[in-house]
Write an enzyme that holds these catalytic residues in place. Sequence first.
Site, PDB file in Angstrom:
ATOM      1  N   TYR A  73      12.501   5.318   7.900  1.00 53.22           N
ATOM      2  CA  TYR A  73      11.506   4.326   8.157  1.00 53.22           C
ATOM      3  C   TYR A  73      11.832   3.960   9.619  1.00 53.22           C
ATOM      4  O   TYR A  73      12.816   3.510   9.860  1.00 53.22           O
ATOM      5  CB  TYR A  73      11.321   3.234   7.395  1.00 53.22           C
ATOM      6  CG  TYR A  73      10.166   2.551   7.065  1.00 53.22           C
ATOM      7  CD1 TYR A  73       8.919   3.033   6.995  1.00 53.22           C
ATOM      8  CD2 TYR A  73      10.003   1.159   7.785  1.00 53.22           C
ATOM      9  CE1 TYR A  73       7.822   2.415   6.608  1.00 53.22           C
ATOM     10  CE2 TYR A  73       8.914   0.622   7.643  1.00 53.22           C
ATOM     11  CZ  TYR A  73       7.887   1.109   7.071  1.00 53.22           C
ATOM     12  OH  TYR A  73       6.757   0.306   7.236  1.00 53.22           O
ATOM     13  N   ASN A 156       0.942  -5.821   1.203  1.00 54.14           N
ATOM     14  CA  ASN A 156      -0.236  -5.026   0.937  1.00 54.14           C
ATOM     15  C   ASN A 156      -1.658  -5.903   1.087  1.00 54.14           C
ATOM     16  O   ASN A 156      -2.520  -5.245   1.749  1.00 54.14           O
ATOM     17  CB  ASN A 156      -0.205  -4.582  -0.618  1.00 54.14           C
ATOM     18  CG  ASN A 156       1.065  -3.675  -0.755  1.00 54.14           C
ATOM     19  OD1 ASN A 156       1.273  -3.078   0.147  1.00 54.14           O
ATOM     20  ND2 ASN A 156       1.734  -3.848  -1.737  1.00 54.14           N
ATOM     21  N   SER A 183      -3.226   2.257  -5.628  1.00 57.04           N
ATOM     22  CA  SER A 183      -2.050   1.700  -4.959  1.00 57.04           C
ATOM     23  C   SER A 183      -2.240   0.046  -5.130  1.00 57.04           C
ATOM     24  O   SER A 183      -3.307  -0.256  -5.184  1.00 57.04           O
ATOM     25  CB  SER A 183      -1.805   2.265  -3.801  1.00 57.04           C
ATOM     26  OG  SER A 183      -2.866   1.764  -2.868  1.00 57.04           O
ATOM     27  N   VAL A 185      -2.003  -1.654  -2.307  1.00 52.07           N
ATOM     28  CA  VAL A 185      -2.972  -2.011  -1.262  1.00 52.07           C
ATOM     29  C   VAL A 185      -4.442  -1.492  -1.504  1.00 52.07           C
ATOM     30  O   VAL A 185      -5.387  -2.256  -1.288  1.00 52.07           O
ATOM     31  CB  VAL A 185      -2.625  -1.029   0.160  1.00 52.07           C
ATOM     32  CG1 VAL A 185      -3.664  -1.065   1.134  1.00 52.07           C
ATOM     33  CG2 VAL A 185      -1.212  -1.128   0.625  1.00 52.07           C
ATOM     34  N   MET A 280       1.304   9.268   1.380  1.00 50.07           N
ATOM     35  CA  MET A 280       2.063   9.424   0.111  1.00 50.07           C
ATOM     36  C   MET A 280       1.901  10.847  -0.328  1.00 50.07           C
ATOM     37  O   MET A 280       3.046  11.286  -0.956  1.00 50.07           O
ATOM     38  CB  MET A 280       1.497   8.489  -0.916  1.00 50.07           C
ATOM     39  CG  MET A 280       1.532   7.049  -0.871  1.00 50.07           C
ATOM     40  SD  MET A 280       3.178   6.439  -0.962  1.00 50.07           S
ATOM     41  CE  MET A 280       3.753   6.823  -2.394  1.00 50.07           C
ATOM     42  N   TRP A 303      -0.425  -0.415  10.881  1.00 49.75           N
ATOM     43  CA  TRP A 303       0.801  -0.952  10.503  1.00 49.75           C
ATOM     44  C   TRP A 303       0.871  -2.436  10.362  1.00 49.75           C
ATOM     45  O   TRP A 303       0.958  -2.943  11.459  1.00 49.75           O
ATOM     46  CB  TRP A 303       1.943  -0.175  11.401  1.00 49.75           C
ATOM     47  CG  TRP A 303       3.320  -0.336  10.785  1.00 49.75           C
ATOM     48  CD1 TRP A 303       3.737  -0.116   9.411  1.00 49.75           C
ATOM     49  CD2 TRP A 303       4.405  -0.275  11.540  1.00 49.75           C
ATOM     50  NE1 TRP A 303       5.051  -0.415   9.248  1.00 49.75           N
ATOM     51  CE2 TRP A 303       5.697  -0.236  10.431  1.00 49.75           C
ATOM     52  CE3 TRP A 303       4.889  -0.261  12.780  1.00 49.75           C
ATOM     53  CZ2 TRP A 303       6.767  -0.419  10.922  1.00 49.75           C
ATOM     54  CZ3 TRP A 303       6.242  -0.085  13.089  1.00 49.75           C
ATOM     55  CH2 TRP A 303       7.176  -0.071  12.189  1.00 49.75           C
TER      56      TRP A 303
HETATM   57  N1  LIG Z   1       0.583   0.713   7.224  1.00 44.76           N
HETATM   58  C1  LIG Z   1       1.141  -0.290   6.532  1.00 44.76           C
HETATM   59  O1  LIG Z   1       1.170  -1.477   7.277  1.00 44.76           O
HETATM   60  C2  LIG Z   1       1.492  -0.318   5.100  1.00 44.76           C
HETATM   61  C3  LIG Z   1       1.184  -1.433   4.388  1.00 44.76           C
HETATM   62  C4  LIG Z   1       1.617  -1.457   3.223  1.00 44.76           C
HETATM   63  C5  LIG Z   1       1.603  -0.298   2.496  1.00 44.76           C
HETATM   64  N2  LIG Z   1       1.663   1.144   3.157  1.00 44.76           N
HETATM   65  C6  LIG Z   1       1.787   2.171   2.715  1.00 44.76           C
HETATM   66  O2  LIG Z   1       0.921   2.508   1.696  1.00 44.76           O
HETATM   67  C7  LIG Z   1       1.112   3.366   0.793  1.00 44.76           C
HETATM   68  C8  LIG Z   1       0.741   2.720  -0.695  1.00 44.76           C
HETATM   69  O3  LIG Z   1       1.815   1.323  -0.707  1.00 44.76           O
HETATM   70  P1  LIG Z   1       1.602   0.517  -1.875  1.00 44.76           P
HETATM   71  O4  LIG Z   1       2.710  -0.286  -1.747  1.00 44.76           O
HETATM   72  O5  LIG Z   1       0.220   0.062  -2.170  1.00 44.76           O
HETATM   73  O6  LIG Z   1       2.017   1.539  -3.273  1.00 44.76           O
HETATM   74  P2  LIG Z   1       2.143   1.641  -4.598  1.00 44.76           P
HETATM   75  O7  LIG Z   1       1.442   0.537  -5.247  1.00 44.76           O
HETATM   76  O8  LIG Z   1       3.378   1.904  -5.078  1.00 44.76           O
HETATM   77  O9  LIG Z   1       1.367   2.860  -5.002  1.00 44.76           O
HETATM   78  C9  LIG Z   1       1.603   4.220  -4.520  1.00 44.76           C
HETATM   79  C10 LIG Z   1      -0.003   4.960  -4.507  1.00 44.76           C
HETATM   80  O10 LIG Z   1       0.367   6.665  -3.908  1.00 44.76           O
HETATM   81  C11 LIG Z   1      -0.161   7.481  -4.819  1.00 44.76           C
HETATM   82  N3  LIG Z   1       0.722   8.490  -4.670  1.00 44.76           N
HETATM   83  C12 LIG Z   1       2.073   8.595  -5.048  1.00 44.76           C
HETATM   84  N4  LIG Z   1       2.484   9.767  -4.645  1.00 44.76           N
HETATM   85  C13 LIG Z   1       1.236  10.571  -4.323  1.00 44.76           C
HETATM   86  C14 LIG Z   1       1.159  11.984  -4.036  1.00 44.76           C
HETATM   87  N5  LIG Z   1       1.958  12.847  -3.987  1.00 44.76           N
HETATM   88  N6  LIG Z   1      -0.194  12.211  -3.792  1.00 44.76           N
HETATM   89  C15 LIG Z   1      -1.226  11.442  -3.856  1.00 44.76           C
HETATM   90  N7  LIG Z   1      -1.284  10.059  -4.195  1.00 44.76           N
HETATM   91  C16 LIG Z   1       0.305   9.621  -4.581  1.00 44.76           C
HETATM   92  C17 LIG Z   1      -0.072   6.777  -6.097  1.00 44.76           C
HETATM   93  O11 LIG Z   1      -0.985   7.294  -7.039  1.00 44.76           O
HETATM   94  P3  LIG Z   1      -0.632   7.648  -8.414  1.00 44.76           P
HETATM   95  O12 LIG Z   1      -0.688   6.637  -9.516  1.00 44.76           O
HETATM   96  O13 LIG Z   1      -1.634   8.899  -8.744  1.00 44.76           O
HETATM   97  O14 LIG Z   1       0.768   8.234  -8.657  1.00 44.76           O
HETATM   98  C18 LIG Z   1      -0.407   5.333  -5.788  1.00 44.76           C
HETATM   99  O15 LIG Z   1      -1.954   5.081  -5.589  1.00 44.76           O
HETATM  100  C19 LIG Z   1       2.534   3.589   0.764  1.00 44.76           C
HETATM  101  O16 LIG Z   1       2.607   4.844   1.648  1.00 44.76           O
HETATM  102  C20 LIG Z   1       3.046   2.195   1.895  1.00 44.76           C
HETATM  103  O17 LIG Z   1       4.244   2.768   2.540  1.00 44.76           O
HETATM  104  C21 LIG Z   1       1.708   0.730   4.528  1.00 44.76           C
END
Ligand SMILES: NC(=O)c1ccc[n+]([C@@H]2O[C@H](COP(=O)([O-])OP(=O)(O)OC[C@H]3O[C@@H](n4cnc5c(N)ncnc54)[C@H](OP(=O)(O)O)[C@@H]3O)[C@@H](O)[C@H]2O)c1
Length: 377
Positions: A73, A156, A183, A185, A280, A303
């Site tokens: 990261y 999120n 997720s 988010v 993801m 981000w």
């Molecule tokens: N850019 C930013 O500022 C920012 C901020 C917050 C989060 N994020 C990113 O956003 C993403 C989600 O974060 P979160 O905290 O909301 O996550 P989370 O609640 O842990 O949820 C993860 C999500 O990813 C899906 N997923 C997991 N593996 C997958 C795959 N191989 N193919 C497709 N979908 C998959 C899950 O679906 P299933 O239920 O189907 O497993 C679930 O919907 C992460 O990548 C995180 O790093 C980015």
Amino acid sequence: MNAVFRARWTRSFSTSRSRSNRAVVYTQNGNPAEVLSAMTFPKLDPPRPSTVNVKFLLSPINPADINVVEGVYPAKPQPVQGIWSEDVYIGGNEGLAIVTAIGEGVDSVKPRDWVILTKAQAGTWTAVKNISAEEIVKIPNPEGLSEVHGATMTVNPPTAYNMLNEFVGLKPGDWVIQNGANSAVGQAAIQIAAAQGLKTINFVRNRDDIVDLVQRLEALGANKVFTYDDLKDREFRKKISILTGNMEIRLGLNCVGGPETTQMTKLLGNDAHLVSYGAMSKQPLSFPTSLFIFKNLTAHGFWQHGWYQRRSHLDRENLMRKLVDLTLQGKLKEPEHEIVTVPAYESDEEATMRIRNIFKTAQSYGKKILLKLECSS
Ligand SMILES: NC(=O)c1ccc[n+]([C@@H]2O[C@H](COP(=O)([O-])OP(=O)(O)OC[C@H]3O[C@@H](n4cnc5c(N)ncnc54)[C@H](OP(=O)(O)O)[C@@H]3O)[C@@H](O)[C@H]2O)c1
């Protein structure tokens, strides 16, 4: 954790001082199920001037935290200062803490205030911490908020709010499309969009209990939920046109990447923006060039960490106030979650096994896991 280091450390603290506080730490990057350890550390001293002592109530495990431990990261943590001779890192970027003591000259917070940390990668998987008063923000009007709300407010919901508001000037009745809709988010995006009068089309992975998941997302305010399998249907675009009454969709949110995102992007209308915030599926993104030429697609990344770095303290507080208000109005619910408590009576070895098991057994992150590290003082 290096065995020699653990033995040396155990001699110096565990046996000579009573068990006090614990953190989830690592000394080298790698698979969290292999490199994370629970380590007890000595009681905190009273806070020095301009610092505060806090106790963490709950600290989430977010996907990015796993990437940080893996060492892949971009935002890197600093090693803990002043306790260990070796570089030791405490995991975690987000969490809710309560102020337990303030140092001389601190007037921004008082004991019992709920606070969050503003410094990225500050190490929130710990029972207690001493921190500069400048690196915390008080949560406004915490009455009516749950600990889960407070602990999940920094990453999120702000990401969802900003993506909905910073790229396209949407008005009530407009449609937004997103993947990874279950997720944390995605759940926040559904609710914030609904609160703003926007309508959402949501995609998730298919699963045995899909009907149940669809119902849960609809209960949050999702207008329609589909699976990625639906995107393979040749008639699917027509279905979407009927659903939206031929209104063009101008904002797409991408949590996943890969070919399903390419398919979803084709549902966007003219002059639309696709905002990617997660990867993801670990698959790259590719788009037909025609989407750029004939539909004037714009593809961005977002981000939240960068947003915090670019914006003022006041902007941050204003955003948090908006999210707290939505929560107090019942429009932003806790994300689906599970709390893993690490009891104070467990030995560090037992606690380490409990922590590592979280990462061994997690098949899907759809349910947010929050750590509660109990402390005995
Ligand atoms: N850019 C930013 O500022 C920012 C901020 C917050 C989060 N994020 C990113 O956003 C993403 C989600 O974060 P979160 O905290 O909301 O996550 P989370 O609640 O842990 O949820 C993860 C999500 O990813 C899906 N997923 C997991 N593996 C997958 C795959 N191989 N193919 C497709 N979908 C998959 C899950 O679906 P299933 O239920 O189907 O497993 C679930 O919907 C992460 O990548 C995180 O790093 C980015």
